[in-house]
Write a protein that holds these residues in place. Structure first.
Motif, PDB file in Angstrom:
ATOM      1  N   ALA A  90      11.736  21.883 -19.424  1.00 29.77           N
ATOM      2  CA  ALA A  90      11.901  21.087 -18.209  1.00 29.77           C
ATOM      3  C   ALA A  90      13.357  21.007 -17.766  1.00 29.77           C
ATOM      4  N   ILE A  91      14.265  21.538 -18.583  1.00 30.87           N
ATOM      5  CA  ILE A  91      15.690  21.400 -18.276  1.00 30.87           C
ATOM      6  C   ILE A  91      16.140  22.469 -17.286  1.00 30.87           C
ATOM      7  N   GLY A  92      16.602  22.017 -16.143  1.00 31.67           N
ATOM      8  CA  GLY A  92      17.159  22.931 -15.150  1.00 31.67           C
ATOM      9  C   GLY A  92      16.121  23.851 -14.514  1.00 31.67           C
ATOM     10  N   THR A  93      14.838  23.569 -14.749  1.00 33.78           N
ATOM     11  CA  THR A  93      13.792  24.464 -14.259  1.00 33.78           C
ATOM     12  C   THR A  93      13.103  23.919 -13.014  1.00 33.78           C
ATOM     13  N   GLY A  94      13.350  22.651 -12.710  1.00 35.85           N
ATOM     14  CA  GLY A  94      12.660  22.027 -11.588  1.00 35.85           C
ATOM     15  C   GLY A  94      11.268  21.559 -11.993  1.00 35.85           C
ATOM     16  N   ARG A  95      10.889  21.863 -13.220  1.00 34.04           N
ATOM     17  CA  ARG A  95       9.547  21.528 -13.693  1.00 34.04           C
ATOM     18  C   ARG A  95       9.647  20.369 -14.685  1.00 34.04           C
TER      19      ARG A  95
ATOM     20  N   GLY B 110      14.849  13.396 -20.241  1.00 29.91           N
ATOM     21  CA  GLY B 110      15.691  14.336 -19.511  1.00 29.91           C
ATOM     22  C   GLY B 110      14.952  15.623 -19.234  1.00 29.91           C
ATOM     23  N   GLY B 111      15.211  16.211 -18.077  1.00 30.02           N
ATOM     24  CA  GLY B 111      14.570  17.472 -17.699  1.00 30.02           C
ATOM     25  C   GLY B 111      14.062  17.377 -16.276  1.00 30.02           C
ATOM     26  N   SER B 112      14.888  17.907 -15.331  1.00 28.28           N
ATOM     27  CA  SER B 112      14.523  17.933 -13.914  1.00 28.28           C
ATOM     28  C   SER B 112      14.200  16.555 -13.332  1.00 28.28           C
ATOM     29  N   VAL B 113      14.955  15.546 -13.752  1.00 25.84           N
ATOM     30  CA  VAL B 113      14.810  14.226 -13.123  1.00 25.84           C
ATOM     31  C   VAL B 113      15.482  14.272 -11.753  1.00 25.84           C
ATOM     32  N   LYS B 114      14.765  13.748 -10.751  1.00 24.46           N
ATOM     33  CA  LYS B 114      15.253  13.713  -9.370  1.00 24.46           C
ATOM     34  C   LYS B 114      14.929  12.331  -8.802  1.00 24.46           C
ATOM     35  N   PRO B 115      15.510  11.999  -7.644  1.00 21.50           N
ATOM     36  CA  PRO B 115      15.175  10.687  -7.064  1.00 21.50           C
ATOM     37  C   PRO B 115      13.666  10.530  -6.868  1.00 21.50           C
ATOM     38  N   GLU B 116      12.983  11.630  -6.534  1.00 22.52           N
ATOM     39  CA  GLU B 116      11.538  11.546  -6.228  1.00 22.52           C
ATOM     40  C   GLU B 116      10.677  11.297  -7.460  1.00 22.52           C
TER      41      GLU B 116
ATOM     42  N   ALA C 238      11.921   9.914 -10.439  1.00 19.43           N
ATOM     43  CA  ALA C 238      12.543   8.984 -11.390  1.00 19.43           C
ATOM     44  C   ALA C 238      11.698   7.724 -11.606  1.00 19.43           C
ATOM     45  N   LYS C 239      11.171   7.185 -10.532  1.00 19.22           N
ATOM     46  CA  LYS C 239      10.459   5.912 -10.639  1.00 19.22           C
ATOM     47  C   LYS C 239       9.222   6.044 -11.538  1.00 19.22           C
ATOM     48  N   GLY C 240       8.425   7.064 -11.267  1.00 18.46           N
ATOM     49  CA  GLY C 240       7.198   7.284 -12.050  1.00 18.46           C
ATOM     50  C   GLY C 240       7.497   7.436 -13.525  1.00 18.46           C
ATOM     51  N   LEU C 241       8.570   8.155 -13.826  1.00 16.96           N
ATOM     52  CA  LEU C 241       8.933   8.345 -15.230  1.00 16.96           C
ATOM     53  C   LEU C 241       9.387   7.027 -15.841  1.00 16.96           C
ATOM     54  N   MET C 242      10.251   6.342 -15.120  1.00 17.94           N
ATOM     55  CA  MET C 242      10.852   5.150 -15.717  1.00 17.94           C
ATOM     56  C   MET C 242       9.948   3.921 -15.720  1.00 17.94           C
ATOM     57  N   GLN C 243       8.795   4.034 -15.069  1.00 21.15           N
ATOM     58  CA  GLN C 243       7.816   2.946 -15.164  1.00 21.15           C
ATOM     59  C   GLN C 243       7.045   2.979 -16.479  1.00 21.15           C
ATOM     60  N   GLN C 244       7.163   4.077 -17.189  1.00 18.05           N
ATOM     61  CA  GLN C 244       6.429   4.193 -18.453  1.00 18.05           C
ATOM     62  C   GLN C 244       7.026   3.244 -19.494  1.00 18.05           C
ATOM     63  N   LYS C 245       6.140   2.765 -20.353  1.00 18.49           N
ATOM     64  CA  LYS C 245       6.511   1.719 -21.304  1.00 18.49           C
ATOM     65  C   LYS C 245       7.683   2.122 -22.212  1.00 18.49           C
ATOM     66  N   ASN C 246       7.668   3.362 -22.666  1.00 16.33           N
ATOM     67  CA  ASN C 246       8.685   3.768 -23.643  1.00 16.33           C
ATOM     68  C   ASN C 246       9.780   4.656 -23.075  1.00 16.33           C
ATOM     69  N   ILE C 247       9.852   4.733 -21.752  1.00  9.84           N
ATOM     70  CA  ILE C 247      10.935   5.511 -21.134  1.00  9.84           C
ATOM     71  C   ILE C 247      11.983   4.523 -20.608  1.00  9.84           C
TER      72      ILE C 247
ATOM     73  N   PHE D 191      22.181  11.278  -7.322  1.00  9.01           N
ATOM     74  CA  PHE D 191      22.352  10.484  -8.542  1.00  9.01           C
ATOM     75  C   PHE D 191      22.144   8.997  -8.248  1.00  9.01           C
ATOM     76  N   ILE D 192      22.702   8.541  -7.157  1.00  8.40           N
ATOM     77  CA  ILE D 192      22.516   7.136  -6.772  1.00  8.40           C
ATOM     78  C   ILE D 192      21.027   6.850  -6.523  1.00  8.40           C
ATOM     79  N   GLY D 193      20.347   7.819  -5.893  1.00  5.57           N
ATOM     80  CA  GLY D 193      18.912   7.676  -5.662  1.00  5.57           C
ATOM     81  C   GLY D 193      18.145   7.447  -6.960  1.00  5.57           C
ATOM     82  N   ILE D 194      18.549   8.158  -7.995  1.00  4.88           N
ATOM     83  CA  ILE D 194      17.898   7.979  -9.306  1.00  4.88           C
ATOM     84  C   ILE D 194      18.214   6.600  -9.874  1.00  4.88           C
ATOM     85  N   CYS D 195      19.481   6.220  -9.788  1.00  2.63           N
ATOM     86  CA  CYS D 195      19.879   4.896 -10.314  1.00  2.63           C
ATOM     87  C   CYS D 195      19.127   3.774  -9.594  1.00  2.63           C
ATOM     88  N   GLN D 196      18.932   3.937  -8.301  1.00  2.00           N
ATOM     89  CA  GLN D 196      18.223   2.890  -7.554  1.00  2.00           C
ATOM     90  C   GLN D 196      16.745   2.824  -7.910  1.00  2.00           C
TER      91      GLN D 196
END
Ligand code: PGA
Length: 236
Positions: free
Chosen positions: A164-169, A197-203, A205-214, A229-234
């Motif tokens: 998933a790193i640098g692959t967009g996937r 980590g691995g192709s995290v983007k603003p679009e 980020a939210k779904g990933l970070m809503q997970q209990k252990n992420i 980057f700011i989009g991800i932080c937000q």
């Protein structure tokens, strides 16, 4: 409750001048609820720490595991500790390109801790390992060996599936959460933050970070552009 953290991994990108411009931009933002850290090339660390608002952390992308001596081209924990709160160790690019194994990663994490720098210890399986059903086995081995004799409450973990790193996937939130939950069981700590980590983007980020252990993200490509980057932080 673990506070989320978003970590930029600039890799071998950005001159000192570019790092400073990025810092000046991100300094204008007040509304992050997460911790934010910028892991910059060594030559930018000092200047970045000068310019970057104190709300934000600076980190390095690597260190050597010896205290000092005849190690041409290497950088020690003592040299960076004045500027860095964090250091990335065991990134898959270090493992693959520079042939660092779990024993090296373990020594690097230990020297960082000894000098009061929090290591961000990266683990993750390759595509081949995933496709042959070896993900849990690989993750388990990496944890066992790279975290040997380390107090896991003092570190940050990063799960970065190599495919998933640098692959967009990116891994789906469910795929990532499954491994994060496994990592949490293996390290046996509710306190330790585990980043994806691995192709995290603003679009995504939210779904990933809503997970209990992420508990946050380690961001490569999308951390180079201050807006994304700011989009991800937000979204964290
Ligand atoms: P990526 O890199 O976000 O460009 O996939 C992540 C990383 O290597 O830490």
């Amino acid at each position: 409750m673990r506070k989320k953290i978003v970590v930029a991994n600039w890799k071998m990108n950005k001159t000192v001048h570019e790092a400073v411009s990025f810092a000046n931009e991100i300094n204008k933002y007040q509304d992050f609820r997460c911790d934010v850290a910028l892991c910059a090339p060594f030559v930018a660390l000092s200047e970045l720490r000068n310019v970057l608002d104190k709300r934000f952390h600076v980190g390095a992308q690597n260190i050597y595991f010896e205290e000092a001596g005849a190690y041409t081209g290497e950088i020690s924990a003592t040299m960076i500790k004045k500027f860095c709160r964090f250091v990335i160790v065991g990134h898959s690019e270090r493992r693959q390109i520079f042939k660092e194994d779990d024993q090296v990663v373990n020594k690097k994490a230990k020297i960082a801790l000894k000098h009061g720098i929090t290591p961000i210890v990266c683990i993750g399986e390759t595509l081949q390992e995933r496709e042959s059903g070896k993900t849990s086995e690989v993750v388990q081995r990496q944890i066992l060996e790279s975290l040997k004799d380390i107090d896991v409450t003092q570190i940050i973990m990063a799960y970065e599936p190599v495919w998933a790193i640098g692959t967009g996937r990116n891994a789906t939130p469910e795929q990532a959460e499954e491994i994060h939950a496994l990592i949490r069981r293996l390290i046996g700590s509710e306190k330790t933050r585990i980043l994806y980590g691995g192709s995290v983007k603003p679009e995504n980020a939210k779904g990933l970070m809503q997970q209990k252990n992420i508990d946050g993200a380690l961001v490569g490509g999308a951390s180079l552009d201050v807006k994304s980057f700011i989009g991800i932080c937000q979204n964290a």
